[in-house]
Design an enzyme around this catalytic site. Sequence first.
Site, PDB file in Angstrom:
ATOM      1  N   HIS A 181       0.808  -1.224   0.000  1.00 41.96           N
ATOM      2  CA  HIS A 181       0.000   0.000   0.000  1.00 41.96           C
ATOM      3  C   HIS A 181       0.841   1.274   0.000  1.00 41.96           C
ATOM      4  CE1 HIS A 181      -3.896  -2.112   1.616  1.00 41.96           C
ATOM      5  NE2 HIS A 181      -3.283  -2.803   0.659  1.00 41.96           N
ATOM      6  N   TYR A 294     -10.683  -9.487   4.953  1.00 41.51           N
ATOM      7  CA  TYR A 294     -10.361 -10.670   4.142  1.00 41.51           C
ATOM      8  C   TYR A 294     -10.827 -11.957   4.812  1.00 41.51           C
ATOM      9  CZ  TYR A 294      -7.586  -7.514   1.298  1.00 41.51           C
ATOM     10  OH  TYR A 294      -7.192  -6.495   0.471  1.00 41.51           O
TER      11      TYR A 294
END
Length: 400
Positions: A181, A294
Site C-alpha cells: 500500500h 479478508y
Amino acid sequence: MPALRRPTTSLITLAATGLLASLASAQDFNATPPHGAAYDQTPAFENQTRAPALEGDIALTRTVLAEGLEHPWGLVQLPDGDWLVTERPGRMRIVSAEGQLSDPIEGLPEVDNRDQGGLHDVSIADDFAETRRVWWTYAEPRGDGKNGTAVATGILSEDRTRLEDVQRIWQQQPAWASTKHFGARIVHDGEGHIFVGLGERSDPEPRQYAQDPQATLGKIIRIDAVDGTPAGAGIEGALPEIWSMGHRNIQGAAMGPDGQLWMNEHGPKGGDELNLIEAGGNYGWPEVTYGVDYSGDEMGVTQKEGTVQPVYYWDPSPALSGMVFYDGDMFPDWQGQALLGGLQSQDVIRLKIADEKVTGEDRHLQGIGRVRDLEVAQDGALVLITDHENGQMVRITPEG
C-alpha cells in the site's frame, strides 16, 4: 540515444473478429453476489454501485507494442510519440512508437522493490519538449526494513539515457516496515503543483494513521512540482501538504473533463472506490468502508457524519488501477467517460458519468491481463500496460 531492442512479438495484431467481439464487452460482471450482503450493506444513493450496463458493444483490436517488461507500473507519452514506462523492480525505459524497448535509463535513486514496493508512477511536464522534466514516485528504503513513498524529479538527458539533476522533493511520514500500500499516482493541477495519492501501508497499526492529520499515510497531498513546497488544503491541525485524508490505497487518478480531481482506491474484500476529491475531505478509511475484512468479518460502517461517500464502489473488488478520462477522436462514443484498469478483473472498466454520478458501466477486453495503467495516445488510441513478470504494452483501437 539509448540502445533499443525489439521484443519478440512486437506489433502482433490480434484481429480475429469472433475472439475480439467476445472480449470487447461482457455483461456478466455483476453476476457475483456482493460480500457486503452478509451485513445488509446498502448503497447511500441510486447507482452508487452496480449501475446499469452500458449498451452498444464495440469490437476492439489489440496490438502488442512491446513485451518483456517486468511488472510495468506507469506510463506517459512523450511529445515525439515515444513512451516512458516504469518497471516496479526500479527501471525506467523508453518504448518507441514502433515498439522498440530501450535499455534502462540511468540516474534513478534506489528503490525498495519487495512485494508491492519499487518504482511506481511517472509523469512529464507540459513543456517537456523544452524542459525535459520528469517526475516519478517510488518506495524509498529508510533503513531497518522501513520504507515510505517518495516523490522525485529530474531532467531527461538529450540522448535519453540518463536522468540528471535528480532531487527527491517529498517523503511520506512516518516510515513503516511494510511492503504494501504505497499508492502512488501523480496528477498535475495545471498551476505548478502535483497531487499524489498515497496508501496507508496496509497493516492494522499503520492504517490508523489514515485518520491522523499529522501523518501522510492514507492521504492525498499537494506540493509544488519543482521543489516540493507544501500546498495543501489548509486543514486545521494538519500537515501543510495534506489535501484530503481517510484513504486506503490510491491506485488511479486523473483530472476529469470538469477540471475536478478524481481518484480510485482499493477496498479490502470488496469496497473499491471511485472518489471525487474535495479539498479537506475525509473519505473515512478505516472507519468507513463498503468492504469487509479478508476473513469475511465486518470492518466498519458504510456511512458516517463528516465523511465523504464514494461516487461509486465495487463489491466484489476488481482491484482498480490506472485511470484516465477519454478525450480522443478514435472512440467518439467514449468522449468524457472514465476508463479504469482492473488488476484482479483483468479488463478495462468504462464508466459513464453525469452530474458527478455514475449512470452506466461496461467492461472491455476481459482476460487481457492485470491492467496496471492506461493512457490515451496522441492519435486517440488507448494504450495500456499489463502487470506481469513478462508484462506487455498494448495498443487498443476499434476493429477495422
